[in-house]
Design a protein around this motif. Structure first.
Motif, mmCIF file in Angstrom:
data_model
loop_
_atom_site.group_PDB
_atom_site.id
_atom_site.type_symbol
_atom_site.label_atom_id
_atom_site.label_comp_id
_atom_site.label_asym_id
_atom_site.label_seq_id
_atom_site.Cartn_x
_atom_site.Cartn_y
_atom_site.Cartn_z
ATOM 1 N N UNK A 86 0.853 -1.178 0.000
ATOM 2 C CA UNK A 86 0.000 0.000 0.000
ATOM 3 C C UNK A 86 0.896 1.237 0.000
ATOM 4 N N UNK A 87 0.685 2.175 -0.938
ATOM 5 C CA UNK A 87 1.583 3.339 -1.072
ATOM 6 C C UNK A 87 1.807 4.106 0.226
ATOM 7 N N UNK A 88 0.751 4.349 1.006
ATOM 8 C CA UNK A 88 0.922 5.133 2.233
ATOM 9 C C UNK A 88 1.791 4.404 3.249
ATOM 10 N N UNK A 89 1.614 3.107 3.368
ATOM 11 C CA UNK A 89 2.421 2.346 4.325
ATOM 12 C C UNK A 89 3.841 2.126 3.810
ATOM 13 N N UNK A 90 3.994 2.019 2.502
ATOM 14 C CA UNK A 90 5.343 1.939 1.944
ATOM 15 C C UNK A 90 6.090 3.241 2.190
ATOM 16 N N UNK A 91 5.384 4.360 2.039
ATOM 17 C CA UNK A 91 5.984 5.667 2.285
ATOM 18 C C UNK A 91 6.392 5.803 3.750
ATOM 19 N N UNK A 92 5.499 5.366 4.653
ATOM 20 C CA UNK A 92 5.804 5.420 6.085
ATOM 21 C C UNK A 92 7.002 4.535 6.418
ATOM 22 N N UNK A 93 7.098 3.396 5.776
ATOM 23 C CA UNK A 93 8.228 2.494 6.008
ATOM 24 C C UNK A 93 9.535 3.142 5.586
ATOM 25 N N UNK A 94 9.503 3.829 4.448
ATOM 26 C CA UNK A 94 10.685 4.536 3.979
ATOM 27 C C UNK A 94 11.082 5.667 4.909
ATOM 28 N N UNK A 95 10.096 6.364 5.445
ATOM 29 C CA UNK A 95 10.371 7.454 6.382
ATOM 30 C C UNK A 95 11.107 6.944 7.620
ATOM 31 N N UNK A 96 10.590 5.869 8.182
ATOM 32 C CA UNK A 96 11.181 5.323 9.404
ATOM 33 C C UNK A 96 12.605 4.821 9.140
ATOM 34 N N UNK A 97 12.775 4.062 8.072
ATOM 35 C CA UNK A 97 14.102 3.518 7.755
ATOM 36 C C UNK A 97 15.113 4.628 7.489
ATOM 37 N N UNK A 98 14.686 5.630 6.744
ATOM 38 C CA UNK A 98 15.577 6.740 6.430
ATOM 39 C C UNK A 98 15.933 7.568 7.647
ATOM 40 N N UNK A 99 14.945 7.820 8.520
ATOM 41 C CA UNK A 99 15.181 8.627 9.717
ATOM 42 C C UNK A 99 16.236 7.988 10.614
ATOM 43 N N UNK A 100 16.143 6.686 10.792
ATOM 44 C CA UNK A 100 17.101 5.983 11.648
ATOM 45 C C UNK A 100 18.512 6.058 11.068
ATOM 46 N N UNK A 101 18.636 5.743 9.791
ATOM 47 C CA UNK A 101 19.948 5.720 9.156
ATOM 48 C C UNK A 101 20.630 7.073 9.161
ATOM 49 N N UNK A 102 19.895 8.118 8.846
ATOM 50 C CA UNK A 102 20.508 9.441 8.740
ATOM 51 C C UNK A 102 20.773 10.069 10.108
ATOM 52 N N UNK A 103 19.994 9.728 11.111
ATOM 53 C CA UNK A 103 20.285 10.244 12.453
ATOM 54 C C UNK A 103 21.619 9.691 12.951
ATOM 55 N N UNK A 104 21.807 8.401 12.775
ATOM 56 C CA UNK A 104 23.054 7.767 13.222
ATOM 57 C C UNK A 104 24.255 8.344 12.470
ATOM 58 N N UNK A 105 24.077 8.642 11.182
ATOM 59 C CA UNK A 105 25.190 9.089 10.347
ATOM 60 C C UNK A 105 25.386 10.603 10.358
ATOM 61 N N UNK A 106 24.601 11.345 11.142
ATOM 62 C CA UNK A 106 24.653 12.809 11.101
ATOM 63 C C UNK A 106 26.064 13.383 11.285
ATOM 64 N N UNK A 107 26.862 12.933 12.273
ATOM 65 C CA UNK A 107 28.204 13.514 12.431
ATOM 66 C C UNK A 107 29.053 13.410 11.171
ATOM 67 N N UNK A 108 28.955 12.281 10.486
ATOM 68 C CA UNK A 108 29.745 12.086 9.273
ATOM 69 C C UNK A 108 29.255 12.981 8.141
ATOM 70 N N UNK A 109 27.931 13.119 8.014
ATOM 71 C CA UNK A 109 27.387 14.000 6.983
ATOM 72 C C UNK A 109 27.714 15.456 7.282
ATOM 73 N N UNK A 110 27.706 15.836 8.555
ATOM 74 C CA UNK A 110 27.985 17.212 8.946
ATOM 75 C C UNK A 110 29.395 17.628 8.529
ATOM 76 N N UNK A 111 30.381 16.830 8.886
ATOM 77 C CA UNK A 111 31.753 17.202 8.526
ATOM 78 C C UNK A 111 31.968 17.108 7.018
#
Length: 271
Positions: A86-111
């Motif tokens: 279902x598009x809405x749940x697929x979108x929500x799944x992508x949001x959650x997966x992306x949020x976790x990955x990018x939060x953890x990697x923030x220091x590396x992306x910042x520098x």
């Protein structure tokens, strides 16, 4: 990332150029000028190469690795065992997966952002090219820059500066890319337009790249300006303030700056 790092550096340097200078140029002209004045390796390929590779490996690996598991858990399965996409749940799944990955990697992306946006040829400890021309040179290596940020501003404030905006950018990137790919692939297969195989995956990856870059580029522009503001001698009270200032001073077109470069980098890696 080792291959596409020059595009990331070019995008960051293009996004922080002063309005007048950017208006008289183009990304291709900027690339030629950088290569002529600084060399390809030093000006485009080498800046933040290590941290960018680590950041993307961590963030992309997390969002693409966790996405199908989160999607299957949210969407459920039919009696035959097939996932009820279902598009809405697929979108929500992508949001959650992306949020976790990018939060953890923030220091590396910042520098990575700061090094790439602020790079240039250095003479006598002062930058003589680039957006920060005339300013003292900052740290040129990722691990040293990470240590400097942590020592100066503390672990959380220093290394996770701008993390909220990065997480939002990463969540939108993950959700738009995975949903566009998943939805287009399911639609094409359901209607039997193309058999499953490399041509189908190539087409859907291309579609996903267009959708992803279009959705993400405004966040990317604001993120680059916000996280590199201190290097440019500018102060923003928040990402919202940065977005308002950009809109007021440079107009709505600034939020699309770097689209072509980002697409050139995203499309091949997505495929």
């Amino acid at each position: 990332m080792a291959i596409t790092n020059p595009l990331d550096t070019l995008k960051a340097r293009w996004q922080v150029l002063p309005t007048g200078q950017a208006g008289r140029s183009s990304t291709s002209a900027l690339a030629r000028m950088i290569v002529r004045e600084e060399g390809f390796v030093r000006g485009l390929w080498a800046p933040a190469l290590g941290t960018n590779m680590l950041a993307c490996s961590l963030a992309v690996g997390a969002r693409l690795g966790f996405y199908p598991h989160i999607r299957d858990a949210l969407c459920g399965r039919t009696d035959t065992g097939a996932v009820q996409k279902q598009p809405t749940r697929m979108f929500a799944s992508g949001l959650v997966a992306g949020a976790v990955g990018y939060f953890v990697a923030n220091p590396l992306f910042l520098v990575t952002k700061r090094i790439q946006a602020g790079t240039g040829r250095v003479e006598g400890g002062v930058l003589v090219t680039g957006a920060r021309k005339g300013m003292p040179a900052d740290e040129r290596y990722g691990l040293r820059a990470l240590r400097s940020l942590a020592e100066k501003d503390g672990l959380l404030k220093g290394l996770w500066f701008g993390s909220g905006l990065l997480v939002l950018r990463g969540a939108v990137m993950s959700a738009s890319q995975t949903t566009a790919y998943d939805w287009s692939k399911s639609t094409v297969r359901r209607r039997d337009w193309i058999d499953d195989g490399p041509p189908l995956h190539f087409l859907c990856s291309f579609v996903a790249s267009i959708v992803c870059v279009t959705c993400v580029i405004p966040f990317d522009v604001v993120l680059t300006r916000y996280q590199t503001a201190s290097q440019q001698g500018v102060t923003f009270s928040s990402p919202v303030d940065a977005a308002r200032t950009l809109l007021r001073e440079e107009g709505p077109r600034v939020f699309g700056r770097g689209w072509v470069v980002m697409f050139s980098r995203m499309a091949p890696s997505s495929v």
